[in-house]
Design a protein around this motif. Structure first.
Motif, PDB file in Angstrom:
ATOM      1  N   SER A  64       5.946 -49.230 -46.018  1.00 45.49           N
ATOM      2  CA  SER A  64       6.403 -48.154 -45.546  1.00 45.49           C
ATOM      3  C   SER A  64       6.419 -46.863 -46.341  1.00 45.49           C
ATOM      4  O   SER A  64       5.974 -45.766 -45.757  1.00 45.49           O
ATOM      5  N   GLU A 123       8.076 -56.682 -37.232  1.00 45.27           N
ATOM      6  CA  GLU A 123       8.467 -55.572 -36.495  1.00 45.27           C
ATOM      7  C   GLU A 123       9.775 -55.250 -36.657  1.00 45.27           C
ATOM      8  O   GLU A 123      10.229 -53.985 -36.912  1.00 45.27           O
ATOM      9  N   ALA A 124      10.579 -56.311 -36.841  1.00 42.98           N
ATOM     10  CA  ALA A 124      12.105 -56.079 -37.412  1.00 42.98           C
ATOM     11  C   ALA A 124      12.266 -55.549 -38.435  1.00 42.98           C
ATOM     12  O   ALA A 124      12.905 -54.405 -38.654  1.00 42.98           O
ATOM     13  N   SER A 127      11.619 -51.728 -38.733  1.00 45.00           N
ATOM     14  CA  SER A 127      12.804 -51.017 -37.749  1.00 45.00           C
ATOM     15  C   SER A 127      13.908 -50.827 -38.744  1.00 45.00           C
ATOM     16  O   SER A 127      14.835 -50.174 -38.201  1.00 45.00           O
ATOM     17  N   GLN A 128      14.029 -51.202 -40.051  1.00 48.66           N
ATOM     18  CA  GLN A 128      15.259 -51.265 -40.629  1.00 48.66           C
ATOM     19  C   GLN A 128      15.327 -49.531 -40.849  1.00 48.66           C
ATOM     20  O   GLN A 128      14.500 -48.800 -41.019  1.00 48.66           O
ATOM     21  N   HIS A 139      10.790 -43.757 -40.086  1.00 54.02           N
ATOM     22  CA  HIS A 139      10.584 -44.169 -38.738  1.00 54.02           C
ATOM     23  C   HIS A 139       9.130 -44.643 -38.726  1.00 54.02           C
ATOM     24  O   HIS A 139       8.218 -43.799 -38.760  1.00 54.02           O
ATOM     25  N   ARG A 141       6.415 -46.784 -37.095  1.00 54.02           N
ATOM     26  CA  ARG A 141       5.846 -47.369 -35.492  1.00 54.02           C
ATOM     27  C   ARG A 141       4.689 -48.317 -35.943  1.00 54.02           C
ATOM     28  O   ARG A 141       3.627 -48.088 -36.726  1.00 54.02           O
TER      29      ARG A 141
END
Length: 452
Positions: A64, A123-124, A127-128, A139, A141
């Motif tokens: 990320s 994916e989870a 999403s943290q 954020h 995607r």
């Protein structure tokens, strides 16, 4: 899927207290890498063992961060241990292994289930967004899809591999569109035929095919291996592709390292700029490899080192032609032909199609375990392609092999280039005694030193 255990990782950094100056210096040193890699594509591949070891969250946080810095990321996961667990729970005796497997209908169904569960877990994780965590205010995607058209392996040597497949085509336009719109693309080791059949794919093979198709800047394998281990016990941080192939042919590497090194070599041969083997149990290994000069794993590059060789007496004329313009404008100290002939064994040259286009020399001062890098030159027509970096790394390797602990340079024009590559300012008193005696104050050369 079994419960995820606590991460079994170790930290690369020991920071018992906050040191502002050290942090600022580090942050500034990282900046050139941020600029260099913004907009570039990285393919990051990891096996199901990483997920099983509980290292997924740490990896997702680092990925990320890379994404937030403008790096385009394609993630490809494996699922071998998860497939085997599914098979075991359902009472099947067969097990998925690295390399070629006969994939029957039962194993295919288990592969689908395992891939689906891992994909959802990834994916989870992306999403943290809990406060006071690295994912706070992020954020990210994540995009998955039917990007891979596959074909069956078919019958090889009389053996029908049934539902085992290989990537036939990647939807490059869709991948590039998603990547260019700041999405992280996630692929599972499955592909689909035009007739709607599903096939299992080898994660490393798929990652290599994707990196080649996208002309990726980096292909990164996160493995259970630390990389290629040298005879001294250290990690060989950079390998020319030709040297990697020689190691593979020698058969002395452990199975896992050899497996991934083979794909790394293939990727680089087909146009990927860099391929890396990193240990997944080293916390932050991706960040350390990307943002530090030496990295923490093994990097494979195209065998540009084939053009790098020790100078001979036949090269003296070409070296003089390289040096003369820089002597004329005062960048370099004038050197007589006899001096270069006397020291020719200290020189390394870059050659392409019988043209010498770069050189550097190493003068070792063994008593102080120091060495000087001199005459680092790349012809103007070849600059900007990383040749200076190649020469620097080669000289650093020669210096280390000679037991040198500190490498120094004297320069009047290129101080910023050396600073960006880990050199720090020094003074005359930091030089070896013999060099202090010959230092020319009238040139007022700046001194830069790097610890090896």
């Amino acid at each position: 899927m079994t419960d995820t255990p606590e991460p079994d990782t170790y930290s690369a950094l020991d920071a018992p207290e906050f040191a502002p100056a050290q942090f600022v210096r580090w942050f500034r040193e990282v900046a050139p890498y941020v600029h260099a890699f913004r907009g570039k594509t990285f393919v990051v591949a990891f096996g199901g063992e990483l997920v099983q070891a509980g290292a997924l969250n740490a990896l997702v946080q680092d990925i990320s961060l890379l994404s937030s810095l403008g790096i385009r990321l394609l993630l490809i996961h494996g699922s071998e241990p998860q497939v085997n667990e599914q098979l075991r729970l359902k009472g099947y005796s067969q097990q998925l292994t690295r390399g070629l497997n006969i994939v029957d209908a039962a194993m295919l169904e288990c592969a689908k289930e395992a891939a689906g569960e891992i994909r959802l877990d990834i994916e989870a994780a992306f999403s943290q967004g809990l406060p006071n965590t690295p994912m706070s205010h992020s954020h990210v995607r994540v995009v998955s899809g039917n990007f891979v058209t596959a074909r069956p392996l078919g019958v090889i040597g009389g053996v029908d591999y049934r539902h085992a497949g290989v990537a036939r085509k990647l939807d490059q336009d869709a991948l590039k569109f998603a990547l260019s719109h700041d999405s992280i693309v996630l692929m599972s080791p499955l592909g689909f035929s035009p007739t709607g059949e599903a096939f299992t794919l080898d994660m490393a093979d798929l990652a290599t095919a994707a990196a080649i198709a996208l002309r990726a800047e980096k292909l990164i394998f996160l493995t259970g291996s630390s990389g290629v281990v040298e005879e001294s016990g250290g990690i060989d941080t950079e390998l020319a592709r030709a040297d990697a192939d020689a190691l593979l042919a020698g058969g002395a590497l452990d199975e896992e390292t050899a497996f991934y090194l083979g794909f790394a070599s293939k990727a680089v041969k087909r146009g990927v700029a860099r391929a890396h083997l990193l240990p997944y149990d080293l916390d932050g290994s991706v960040l350390l490899e990307v943002f530090t000069h030496d990295g923490v794993g093994t990097m494979v590059v195209e065998d540009t080192l084939d053009d790098l060789r020790p100078a001979t007496m036949d090269d003296v004329g070409a070296i003089i032609r390289l040096i003369e313009p820089l002597e004329a404008d005062g960048t370099l100290v004038p050197r007589a032909r006899g001096e270069i002939e006397r020291d020719v064994e200290k020189y390394t040259v870059l050659e392409h199609d019988s043209v010498i286009y770069g050189c550097a020399a190493l003068y070792v001062h063994p008593d102080e375990k120091m060495a000087e890098m001199a005459c680092l030159i790349v012809h103007p027509d070849w600059q900007g392609e990383g040749e200076g970096e190649i020469l620097l790394r080669h000289i650093e390797g020669r210096a280390r092999a000679a037991g040198v602990k500190r490498l120094f340079v004297l320069t009047t024009r290129t101080s910023h280039w050396f600073i960006k590559r880990g050199f720090t300012p020094g003074g005359i008193s930091d030089l070896p005694r013999s060099k202090q005696a010959t230092y020319n104050p009238s040139r007022n050369s700046l001194i830069f030193i790097k610890r090896l």
